[in-house]
Design a protein around this motif. Sequence first.
Motif, PDB file in Angstrom:
ATOM      1  N   ARG A  87     -73.173  80.689  32.792  1.00 21.63           N
ATOM      2  CA  ARG A  87     -74.165  80.147  33.724  1.00 21.63           C
ATOM      3  C   ARG A  87     -73.557  79.735  35.061  1.00 21.63           C
ATOM      4  O   ARG A  87     -74.272  79.483  36.022  1.00 21.63           O
ATOM      5  CB  ARG A  87     -74.850  78.930  33.086  1.00 21.63           C
ATOM      6  N   LEU A  88     -72.239  79.630  35.092  1.00 18.94           N
ATOM      7  CA  LEU A  88     -71.566  79.229  36.329  1.00 18.94           C
ATOM      8  C   LEU A  88     -70.643  80.356  36.778  1.00 18.94           C
ATOM      9  O   LEU A  88     -69.496  80.441  36.358  1.00 18.94           O
ATOM     10  CB  LEU A  88     -70.769  77.943  36.116  1.00 18.94           C
ATOM     11  N   ARG A  89     -71.111  81.208  37.613  1.00 16.18           N
ATOM     12  CA  ARG A  89     -70.322  82.354  38.060  1.00 16.18           C
ATOM     13  C   ARG A  89     -69.143  81.899  38.909  1.00 16.18           C
ATOM     14  O   ARG A  89     -69.259  81.027  39.748  1.00 16.18           O
ATOM     15  CB  ARG A  89     -71.207  83.304  38.872  1.00 16.18           C
ATOM     16  N   GLY A  90     -68.019  82.533  38.635  1.00 15.44           N
ATOM     17  CA  GLY A  90     -66.818  82.226  39.393  1.00 15.44           C
ATOM     18  C   GLY A  90     -66.002  81.088  38.808  1.00 15.44           C
ATOM     19  O   GLY A  90     -64.886  80.817  39.277  1.00 15.44           O
ATOM     20  N   TYR A  91     -66.546  80.404  37.806  1.00 12.68           N
ATOM     21  CA  TYR A  91     -65.809  79.293  37.191  1.00 12.68           C
ATOM     22  C   TYR A  91     -65.225  79.749  35.860  1.00 12.68           C
ATOM     23  O   TYR A  91     -65.954  80.181  34.978  1.00 12.68           O
ATOM     24  CB  TYR A  91     -66.737  78.098  36.960  1.00 12.68           C
ATOM     25  N   SER A  92     -63.916  79.688  35.736  1.00 15.93           N
ATOM     26  CA  SER A  92     -63.262  80.152  34.517  1.00 15.93           C
ATOM     27  C   SER A  92     -62.162  79.179  34.086  1.00 15.93           C
ATOM     28  O   SER A  92     -61.680  78.375  34.891  1.00 15.93           O
ATOM     29  CB  SER A  92     -62.663  81.544  34.723  1.00 15.93           C
ATOM     30  N   ILE A  93     -61.773  79.254  32.837  1.00 14.96           N
ATOM     31  CA  ILE A  93     -60.696  78.430  32.302  1.00 14.96           C
ATOM     32  C   ILE A  93     -59.790  79.318  31.456  1.00 14.96           C
ATOM     33  O   ILE A  93     -60.115  80.477  31.175  1.00 14.96           O
ATOM     34  CB  ILE A  93     -61.238  77.272  31.435  1.00 14.96           C
ATOM     35  N   ARG A  94     -58.660  78.774  31.055  1.00 12.98           N
ATOM     36  CA  ARG A  94     -57.759  79.478  30.142  1.00 12.98           C
ATOM     37  C   ARG A  94     -57.657  78.658  28.857  1.00 12.98           C
ATOM     38  O   ARG A  94     -57.307  77.480  28.897  1.00 12.98           O
ATOM     39  CB  ARG A  94     -56.382  79.682  30.774  1.00 12.98           C
ATOM     40  N   TRP A  95     -57.961  79.299  27.741  1.00 12.20           N
ATOM     41  CA  TRP A  95     -57.936  78.621  26.438  1.00 12.20           C
ATOM     42  C   TRP A  95     -56.599  78.910  25.764  1.00 12.20           C
ATOM     43  O   TRP A  95     -56.293  80.046  25.425  1.00 12.20           O
ATOM     44  CB  TRP A  95     -59.095  79.123  25.578  1.00 12.20           C
ATOM     45  N   PRO A  96     -55.741  77.876  25.581  1.00 12.64           N
ATOM     46  CA  PRO A  96     -54.394  78.112  25.043  1.00 12.64           C
ATOM     47  C   PRO A  96     -54.376  78.268  23.523  1.00 12.64           C
ATOM     48  O   PRO A  96     -55.025  77.512  22.807  1.00 12.64           O
ATOM     49  CB  PRO A  96     -53.645  76.853  25.470  1.00 12.64           C
ATOM     50  N   VAL A  97     -53.615  79.248  23.041  1.00 18.09           N
ATOM     51  CA  VAL A  97     -53.360  79.416  21.611  1.00 18.09           C
ATOM     52  C   VAL A  97     -51.867  79.179  21.414  1.00 18.09           C
ATOM     53  O   VAL A  97     -51.045  80.018  21.764  1.00 18.09           O
ATOM     54  CB  VAL A  97     -53.749  80.819  21.108  1.00 18.09           C
ATOM     55  N   ALA A 157     -36.938  73.346  18.983  1.00 16.90           N
ATOM     56  CA  ALA A 157     -38.281  72.885  18.626  1.00 16.90           C
ATOM     57  C   ALA A 157     -39.140  72.652  19.869  1.00 16.90           C
ATOM     58  O   ALA A 157     -40.327  73.000  19.896  1.00 16.90           O
ATOM     59  CB  ALA A 157     -38.190  71.613  17.792  1.00 16.90           C
ATOM     60  N   ILE A 158     -38.536  72.064  20.921  1.00 19.23           N
ATOM     61  CA  ILE A 158     -39.269  71.831  22.171  1.00 19.23           C
ATOM     62  C   ILE A 158     -39.658  73.163  22.805  1.00 19.23           C
ATOM     63  O   ILE A 158     -40.794  73.328  23.297  1.00 19.23           O
ATOM     64  CB  ILE A 158     -38.408  70.996  23.145  1.00 19.23           C
ATOM     65  N   TRP A 159     -38.745  74.122  22.793  1.00 21.61           N
ATOM     66  CA  TRP A 159     -39.043  75.449  23.358  1.00 21.61           C
ATOM     67  C   TRP A 159     -40.158  76.138  22.582  1.00 21.61           C
ATOM     68  O   TRP A 159     -41.101  76.677  23.180  1.00 21.61           O
ATOM     69  CB  TRP A 159     -37.781  76.301  23.342  1.00 21.61           C
ATOM     70  N   LEU A 160     -40.079  76.115  21.265  1.00 22.53           N
ATOM     71  CA  LEU A 160     -41.122  76.742  20.437  1.00 22.53           C
ATOM     72  C   LEU A 160     -42.475  76.070  20.644  1.00 22.53           C
ATOM     73  O   LEU A 160     -43.516  76.731  20.671  1.00 22.53           O
ATOM     74  CB  LEU A 160     -40.732  76.690  18.956  1.00 22.53           C
ATOM     75  N   GLN A 161     -42.455  74.739  20.789  1.00 19.76           N
ATOM     76  CA  GLN A 161     -43.700  74.003  21.000  1.00 19.76           C
ATOM     77  C   GLN A 161     -44.373  74.421  22.307  1.00 19.76           C
ATOM     78  O   GLN A 161     -45.604  74.403  22.418  1.00 19.76           O
ATOM     79  CB  GLN A 161     -43.406  72.500  21.020  1.00 19.76           C
ATOM     80  N   SER A 162     -43.585  74.815  23.289  1.00 22.45           N
ATOM     81  CA  SER A 162     -44.143  75.160  24.609  1.00 22.45           C
ATOM     82  C   SER A 162     -44.703  76.577  24.670  1.00 22.45           C
ATOM     83  O   SER A 162     -45.409  76.927  25.618  1.00 22.45           O
ATOM     84  CB  SER A 162     -43.065  74.998  25.680  1.00 22.45           C
ATOM     85  N   ILE A 163     -44.397  77.415  23.676  1.00 20.10           N
ATOM     86  CA  ILE A 163     -44.853  78.806  23.701  1.00 20.10           C
ATOM     87  C   ILE A 163     -46.341  78.877  23.356  1.00 20.10           C
ATOM     88  O   ILE A 163     -46.787  78.301  22.361  1.00 20.10           O
ATOM     89  CB  ILE A 163     -44.049  79.672  22.703  1.00 20.10           C
ATOM     90  N   LYS A 164     -47.089  79.573  24.168  1.00 29.36           N
ATOM     91  CA  LYS A 164     -48.531  79.708  23.924  1.00 29.36           C
ATOM     92  C   LYS A 164     -49.051  80.955  24.618  1.00 29.36           C
ATOM     93  O   LYS A 164     -48.431  81.494  25.547  1.00 29.36           O
ATOM     94  CB  LYS A 164     -49.280  78.476  24.423  1.00 29.36           C
ATOM     95  N   VAL A 165     -50.192  81.420  24.144  1.00 30.23           N
ATOM     96  CA  VAL A 165     -50.910  82.531  24.770  1.00 30.23           C
ATOM     97  C   VAL A 165     -52.199  81.965  25.332  1.00 30.23           C
ATOM     98  O   VAL A 165     -52.931  81.251  24.633  1.00 30.23           O
ATOM     99  CB  VAL A 165     -51.227  83.643  23.742  1.00 30.23           C
ATOM    100  N   GLU A 166     -52.481  82.251  26.603  1.00 31.32           N
ATOM    101  CA  GLU A 166     -53.685  81.717  27.240  1.00 31.32           C
ATOM    102  C   GLU A 166     -54.732  82.816  27.371  1.00 31.32           C
ATOM    103  O   GLU A 166     -54.480  83.856  27.999  1.00 31.32           O
ATOM    104  CB  GLU A 166     -53.354  81.126  28.606  1.00 31.32           C
ATOM    105  N   TYR A 200     -54.834  87.381  18.222  1.00 32.52           N
ATOM    106  CA  TYR A 200     -53.905  86.356  18.681  1.00 32.52           C
ATOM    107  C   TYR A 200     -53.761  85.205  17.691  1.00 32.52           C
ATOM    108  O   TYR A 200     -52.641  84.787  17.374  1.00 32.52           O
ATOM    109  CB  TYR A 200     -54.380  85.804  20.037  1.00 32.52           C
ATOM    110  N   ILE A 201     -54.873  84.686  17.213  1.00 29.09           N
ATOM    111  CA  ILE A 201     -54.836  83.472  16.392  1.00 29.09           C
ATOM    112  C   ILE A 201     -54.111  83.695  15.073  1.00 29.09           C
ATOM    113  O   ILE A 201     -53.205  82.929  14.706  1.00 29.09           O
ATOM    114  CB  ILE A 201     -56.267  82.938  16.148  1.00 29.09           C
ATOM    115  N   ILE A 202     -54.473  84.729  14.336  1.00 34.76           N
ATOM    116  CA  ILE A 202     -53.887  84.938  13.002  1.00 34.76           C
ATOM    117  C   ILE A 202     -52.385  85.222  13.068  1.00 34.76           C
ATOM    118  O   ILE A 202     -51.599  84.575  12.356  1.00 34.76           O
ATOM    119  CB  ILE A 202     -54.642  86.050  12.243  1.00 34.76           C
ATOM    120  N   PRO A 203     -51.913  86.164  13.931  1.00 33.92           N
ATOM    121  CA  PRO A 203     -50.453  86.379  14.009  1.00 33.92           C
ATOM    122  C   PRO A 203     -49.686  85.138  14.446  1.00 33.92           C
ATOM    123  O   PRO A 203     -48.614  84.837  13.910  1.00 33.92           O
ATOM    124  CB  PRO A 203     -50.318  87.504  15.038  1.00 33.92           C
ATOM    125  N   LEU A 204     -50.226  84.390  15.435  1.00 31.94           N
ATOM    126  CA  LEU A 204     -49.532  83.194  15.913  1.00 31.94           C
ATOM    127  C   LEU A 204     -49.494  82.106  14.833  1.00 31.94           C
ATOM    128  O   LEU A 204     -48.487  81.402  14.684  1.00 31.94           O
ATOM    129  CB  LEU A 204     -50.209  82.653  17.173  1.00 31.94           C
TER     130      LEU A 204
END
Length: 465
Positions: free
Chosen positions: A248-258, A232-241, A399-403
Amino acid sequence: MNDKLKKFLSNLPAVSVPDKKLDLKTKMLWTFVIVVLFIVMSFVPLFGVSKSYSLSFEVLQVLIASHFGSLLSLGIGPIVSASIIIQMLQGTKIINIDTATKEGRVTFQGIQKIAAFAFIAIENGVYVFSGALTPAGPGIFFPLVMFVQLFLAGVVLMFMDETVSKWGIGSGISLFILAGISLQLINTAFNPFVTPIGAIPSIISAFIAGIPLNAVFPIITVISTVALFAVAIWLQSIKVELPLSFGRLRGYSIRWPVSLFYTSIIPIVLIVSMVAGVQFFGLTLSHMGINFLGTFTTESTTFGTQSVATGGLAAYLSPPTIQQLYTSAVTTGITALEIESMIIYTVILVVGAAAFSYVWMFLGGQDPRSVVKQLMESGLSMPGFRRDERVLVDIFKRYIIPLAILGGALTGLVAALAAFLDTLTEGIGILLIVMIIYQFYFSLQQDNPDEFKPIKDKLVGNTME
């Protein structure tokens, strides 16, 4: 909605909000006090309940943080039922309240509170007056006294939940579930004073008595519990970023986890609740002489004396454990009902959890279109693609629907495996513990990062110079 109704909803009894941001020590103190009060209430027996009353439906007790026969016989069940129904009505626009405004949030919370009051009265009334909770004597006196106790305890629990949400750490509902499952784990693992005794004392006594074979199934129970916790802990840690950037802010990026468990624990809770509901109402009807959903008998199981389904639909939703299969194999032989119930139960949990995960994704506003809309309103887009809603929705769908579907199916599979292996708590309990601890961890990281970081560093062994 007219002004009088809005005024009434805004004036409902409520726990006050702190005047300033609370430090971690204060939050932990309030959380500890509420947990202690919850544990005390769960062990206070109802006045008027029969002394011969036996515990039933362990899975229901896990889901609703209850202890049948105590002040918390239905636990958080009525509160959660009310909340889910109101949220579904809001999600389907049957009630349409703008929760983005302060007035809208107050109105919505007021409606939830009224619904909670109603469900506390209705569910406890059905539970007591249907005969599911055996009274100490004939007549209406004992059922009426039990109903009043359960109703008042339910109202107190509702305000305890609100207190944790405003003054403590995380959600009160999650805290009560975690406390209930933890108590159950301690009891089934270590308690030597119950019948049958806990798994660890059972193993020790088997070796002391010189009968190591008697320790086989308790050992399987302990090992399978630890193994499923690790899974369960292993499955909980699995994600796609998914990479996102601010236009408006060039060069600034983030990763949104699914996350693999994209819709969290809600889908498996819903399907397990439905299965347990069939068994619960089947037993209630059976007490009334109606065997529409199944027939029941009283047996001794790992968790004590319980009512067990022996026929009808309820029996097909009650799979045997590995120990029960072994006993059948060496005595009368494994029956067709045992094999069929294992297959049917597993299929229902896997397919049902996957289906509920897909549906809940839309009801909870977590579908690709809703997510993309929120991200674009925040000024986010995906690098390398046009800032077009239709394009981003197509990408997020991959990504969202299959996961969401896969994650729901896997939670169902873990719950079914736990039922077969007869773990120290229900499979849903294992998943709940893992997910709730993750929620508390991120809540502490987000709300009190400066105070929590030194604690986290000590726990993981990272000392700051």
